[in-house]
Scaffold this active site. Structure first.
Site, PDB file in Angstrom:
ATOM      1  N   ASP A 126      33.973  30.957  35.677  1.00  0.00           N
ATOM      2  CA  ASP A 126      35.405  30.601  35.854  1.00  0.00           C
ATOM      3  C   ASP A 126      35.824  28.779  36.250  1.00  0.00           C
ATOM      4  O   ASP A 126      34.000  28.208  36.999  1.00  0.00           O
ATOM      5  CB  ASP A 126      36.607  31.047  36.884  1.00  0.00           C
ATOM      6  CG  ASP A 126      37.664  31.473  36.438  1.00  0.00           C
ATOM      7  OD1 ASP A 126      37.931  30.796  35.891  1.00  0.00           O
ATOM      8  OD2 ASP A 126      38.561  31.541  37.553  1.00  0.00           O
ATOM      9  N   CYS A 157      41.778  35.621  29.567  1.00  0.00           N
ATOM     10  CA  CYS A 157      41.075  35.339  30.803  1.00  0.00           C
ATOM     11  C   CYS A 157      40.874  35.942  32.503  1.00  0.00           C
ATOM     12  O   CYS A 157      42.234  36.899  32.446  1.00  0.00           O
ATOM     13  CB  CYS A 157      40.311  33.573  30.783  1.00  0.00           C
ATOM     14  SG  CYS A 157      42.031  33.083  31.153  1.00  0.00           S
ATOM     15  N   LYS A 158      41.341  35.142  33.141  1.00  0.00           N
ATOM     16  CA  LYS A 158      41.546  35.300  34.580  1.00  0.00           C
ATOM     17  C   LYS A 158      43.025  35.793  34.335  1.00  0.00           C
ATOM     18  O   LYS A 158      44.066  36.352  34.691  1.00  0.00           O
ATOM     19  CB  LYS A 158      41.205  35.852  35.642  1.00  0.00           C
ATOM     20  CG  LYS A 158      41.428  35.958  36.730  1.00  0.00           C
ATOM     21  CD  LYS A 158      40.525  35.372  37.876  1.00  0.00           C
ATOM     22  CE  LYS A 158      41.077  33.749  38.697  1.00  0.00           C
ATOM     23  NZ  LYS A 158      40.987  33.381  39.354  1.00  0.00           N
ATOM     24  N   GLY A 162      43.262  28.360  31.460  1.00  0.00           N
ATOM     25  CA  GLY A 162      41.979  27.016  30.805  1.00  0.00           C
ATOM     26  C   GLY A 162      41.343  28.188  29.769  1.00  0.00           C
ATOM     27  O   GLY A 162      40.870  28.250  28.349  1.00  0.00           O
ATOM     28  N   ARG A 163      40.277  29.198  30.087  1.00  0.00           N
ATOM     29  CA  ARG A 163      39.593  29.720  28.821  1.00  0.00           C
ATOM     30  C   ARG A 163      40.053  30.374  27.469  1.00  0.00           C
ATOM     31  O   ARG A 163      39.831  30.058  26.445  1.00  0.00           O
ATOM     32  CB  ARG A 163      38.687  30.758  29.721  1.00  0.00           C
ATOM     33  CG  ARG A 163      37.342  30.500  30.610  1.00  0.00           C
ATOM     34  CD  ARG A 163      36.833  31.237  31.831  1.00  0.00           C
ATOM     35  NE  ARG A 163      37.862  32.066  32.673  1.00  0.00           N
ATOM     36  CZ  ARG A 163      37.153  32.884  34.081  1.00  0.00           C
ATOM     37  NH1 ARG A 163      36.108  33.624  34.074  1.00  0.00           N
ATOM     38  NH2 ARG A 163      38.108  33.494  34.832  1.00  0.00           N
TER      39      ARG A 163
END
Length: 228
Positions: A126, A157-158, A162-163
């Protein structure tokens, strides 16, 4: 949406072997290793507090959606809980791409399998890191394969900032013929809180150049907030 957690089940996950760090970075530097270790430790400490923060916002703010539909067969968003799996199935999801590390993953592959969903796991650290070009290509092909079969893929992602955005942008670049700037604006128009770290922007631009060496692939970051 529920806030229950579940032990990670990694036995049936199709997982990438690399840790999500760009292969173009220098290798073996003690400073880089220390930085990664520090960020990894911080990520573990912050995971549940930031997850709780996102849940509170989801419950209190109608515009704070857990996931969003980016394309006909593409959803992206935050980490799903076990009780979200039947909901995703009803939305036509036939595949899930998890960009979280094991400690961030709340749904085992066995549960996805029980609902006839394929699960592609690409563990990516992360905050400051991005999937590799190899893993992004794997993810983009996974999304495209499902789309050809009329199945939706959920990329998460979380927090869905972003990811997951990194992978979704690359899919739009390759299969929707978008520039980096156009893809980013398209995603941000649907999910305004998306944000890329410089390392994530760099890998998206690199992916774009590999698709079309002469294409324009530069866009301007709009904020310096923490991403996930």
């Amino acid at each position: 949406m529920t806030d229950e957690t579940e032990e990670d089940d990694t036995t049936q996950q199709r997982s990438s072997r690399n840790d999500g760090v760009s292969k173009n970075k220098g290798k073996g530097f003690k400073g880089d290793k220390a930085k990664r270790a520090l960020i990894g430790a911080g990520g573990r400490i912050l995971f549940y507090p930031t997850l709780l923060y996102n849940l509170v916002r989801f419950k209190l703010q109608s515009q704070f959606r857990w996931w969003d539909q980016i394309d006909e067969y593409l959803l992206m968003g935050a980490v799903p809980f076990r009780k979200d799996v039947p909901r995703l199935k009803k939305l036509g999801v036939g595949g899930v791409i998890t960009l979280n590390e094991p400690y961030e993953t709340l749904v085992p592959s066995s549960l996805y399998s029980a609902y006839e969903m394929e699960h592609l796991v690409i563990p990516t650290r992360d905050y400051l890191f991005a999937p590799s070009i190899v893993d992004i290509t794997l993810a983009v092909n996974f999304i495209h394969k499902n789309a050809l079969l009329g199945k939706t893929t959920y990329v998460h992602c979380k927090a869905g900032r972003g990811r997951s955005t990194t992978v979704v942008l690359c899919y739009l670049i390759e299969h929707k013929s978008m520039t980096v700037a156009a893809a980013f604006e398209h995603v941000r128009s649907i999910r305004p809180r998306v944000l890329l770290h410089p390392s994530q922007r760099k890998v998206v631009e690199e992916f774009s150049r590999l698709q079309s060496p002469l294409s324009e692939s530069t866009f301007i970051a709009t904020s310096g907030d923490i991403v996930s």
